[in-house]
Design a protein around this motif. Structure first.
Motif, mmCIF file in Angstrom:
data_model
loop_
_atom_site.group_PDB
_atom_site.id
_atom_site.type_symbol
_atom_site.label_atom_id
_atom_site.label_comp_id
_atom_site.label_asym_id
_atom_site.label_seq_id
_atom_site.Cartn_x
_atom_site.Cartn_y
_atom_site.Cartn_z
ATOM 1 N N LYS A 1 -2.101 -8.203 18.236
ATOM 2 C CA LYS A 1 -1.172 -7.487 17.360
ATOM 3 C C LYS A 1 0.247 -8.042 17.443
ATOM 4 N N SER A 2 0.601 -8.659 18.551
ATOM 5 C CA SER A 2 1.935 -9.235 18.687
ATOM 6 C C SER A 2 2.163 -10.418 17.742
ATOM 7 N N ILE A 3 1.084 -11.031 17.282
ATOM 8 C CA ILE A 3 1.167 -12.128 16.316
ATOM 9 C C ILE A 3 0.770 -11.533 14.967
ATOM 10 N N HIS A 4 1.753 -11.288 14.120
ATOM 11 C CA HIS A 4 1.460 -10.587 12.879
ATOM 12 C C HIS A 4 2.407 -10.987 11.757
ATOM 13 N N LEU A 5 1.960 -10.752 10.555
ATOM 14 C CA LEU A 5 2.778 -10.854 9.352
ATOM 15 C C LEU A 5 3.421 -9.488 9.182
ATOM 16 N N CYS A 6 4.642 -9.433 8.685
ATOM 17 C CA CYS A 6 5.282 -8.149 8.437
ATOM 18 C C CYS A 6 5.791 -8.090 7.008
ATOM 19 N N LEU A 7 5.468 -7.004 6.325
ATOM 20 C CA LEU A 7 5.951 -6.745 4.976
ATOM 21 C C LEU A 7 6.703 -5.426 4.995
ATOM 22 N N ALA A 8 7.809 -5.358 4.257
ATOM 23 C CA ALA A 8 8.612 -4.135 4.214
ATOM 24 C C ALA A 8 8.472 -3.468 2.851
ATOM 25 N N THR A 9 8.449 -2.142 2.864
ATOM 26 C CA THR A 9 8.415 -1.349 1.641
ATOM 27 C C THR A 9 9.233 -0.081 1.862
ATOM 28 N N GLN A 10 9.814 0.418 0.809
ATOM 29 C CA GLN A 10 10.511 1.703 0.896
ATOM 30 C C GLN A 10 9.596 2.836 0.448
ATOM 31 N N ASN A 11 8.321 2.521 0.195
ATOM 32 C CA ASN A 11 7.338 3.518 -0.212
ATOM 33 C C ASN A 11 6.167 3.515 0.770
ATOM 34 N N LEU A 12 6.479 3.725 2.050
ATOM 35 C CA LEU A 12 5.437 3.707 3.074
ATOM 36 C C LEU A 12 4.420 4.825 2.858
ATOM 37 N N GLU A 13 4.889 6.008 2.512
ATOM 38 C CA GLU A 13 3.957 7.137 2.294
ATOM 39 C C GLU A 13 2.995 6.842 1.142
ATOM 40 N N GLY A 14 3.511 6.246 0.069
ATOM 41 C CA GLY A 14 2.650 5.869 -1.053
ATOM 42 C C GLY A 14 1.649 4.801 -0.653
ATOM 43 N N PHE A 15 2.092 3.852 0.176
ATOM 44 C CA PHE A 15 1.190 2.806 0.635
ATOM 45 C C PHE A 15 0.111 3.382 1.548
ATOM 46 N N ILE A 16 0.474 4.318 2.411
ATOM 47 C CA ILE A 16 -0.518 4.960 3.285
ATOM 48 C C ILE A 16 -1.550 5.718 2.445
ATOM 49 N N ALA A 17 -1.105 6.405 1.407
ATOM 50 C CA ALA A 17 -2.044 7.094 0.505
ATOM 51 C C ALA A 17 -2.990 6.080 -0.138
ATOM 52 N N HIS A 18 -2.456 4.935 -0.540
ATOM 53 C CA HIS A 18 -3.268 3.861 -1.124
ATOM 54 C C HIS A 18 -4.300 3.358 -0.113
ATOM 55 N N LEU A 19 -3.890 3.193 1.154
ATOM 56 C CA LEU A 19 -4.826 2.773 2.199
ATOM 57 C C LEU A 19 -5.955 3.783 2.346
ATOM 58 N N LYS A 20 -5.593 5.065 2.389
ATOM 59 C CA LYS A 20 -6.606 6.119 2.553
ATOM 60 C C LYS A 20 -7.576 6.129 1.378
ATOM 61 N N GLU A 21 -7.064 5.961 0.151
ATOM 62 C CA GLU A 21 -7.929 5.917 -1.036
ATOM 63 C C GLU A 21 -8.927 4.768 -0.966
ATOM 64 N N ASN A 22 -8.543 3.701 -0.287
ATOM 65 C CA ASN A 22 -9.382 2.512 -0.207
ATOM 66 C C ASN A 22 -10.111 2.372 1.124
ATOM 67 N N GLY A 23 -10.051 3.408 1.966
ATOM 68 C CA GLY A 23 -10.779 3.401 3.232
ATOM 69 C C GLY A 23 -10.282 2.369 4.227
ATOM 70 N N VAL A 24 -8.978 2.065 4.188
ATOM 71 C CA VAL A 24 -8.399 1.091 5.112
ATOM 72 C C VAL A 24 -7.675 1.841 6.224
#
Length: 147
Positions: A85-108
């Motif tokens: 996990k220490s070696i990772h790509l990082c992306l920033a968003t100001q809509n983290l809650e929306g992205f988390i909802a998207h993850l849940k909808e897609n089973g991620v």
């Protein structure tokens, strides 16, 4: 004349010492075992726009991140790489809650930094972050840092 020479010499010295290369992030290449499966994740889950590989070669899929920054997926049968996990790509968003909802909808699934599933890390600087994994097990941090 002597002062002109000294002024010119001083100007040249200060400009060469202050040289900057002004790097811009270009791309990150990621070796994957199934380029189409990984492309579905980067295009469908992360919603990155796919862009054409200049040579249109099989086994390569490219995605635009922001501006001109890119992620290049390269298919290989196998590669030895510890996906910590220490070696990772990082992306920033100001809509983290929306992205988390998207993850849940897609089973991620997603985790916080210590490894608790479905949990958000609240950093001391106020940035919220989560970690997800792509189909090959690479870690990706998604956070709310402002740039």
């Amino acid at each position: 004349m002597k002062y002109t020479f000294l002024l010119l010499f001083f100007a040249l010295c200060t400009t060469t010492q202050g040289q900057s290369f002004d790097f811009q992030f270009d791309h990150q290449a990621i070796v994957v075992t199934d380029v189409d499966k990984s492309a579905e994740f980067y295009g469908g889950i992360l919603k990155l726009k796919e862009i054409p590989h200049p040579e249109r070669k099989d086994g390569f899929r490219w995605f635009l991140v922001h501006g001109n920054s890119q992620i290049h997926l390269i298919e290989k049968d196998s590669i030895v790489f510890n996906k910590d996990k220490s070696i990772h790509l990082c992306l920033a968003t100001q809509n983290l809650e929306g992205f988390i909802a998207h993850l849940k909808e897609n089973g991620v699934a997603y985790w916080d930094w210590p490894g608790n599933r479905d949990t958000i890390t609240n950093r001391v600087d106020g940035v919220k972050q989560i970690y997800i994994q792509d189909p090959d097990g690479y870690w990706i941090e998604i956070n709310t840092a402002e740039h």
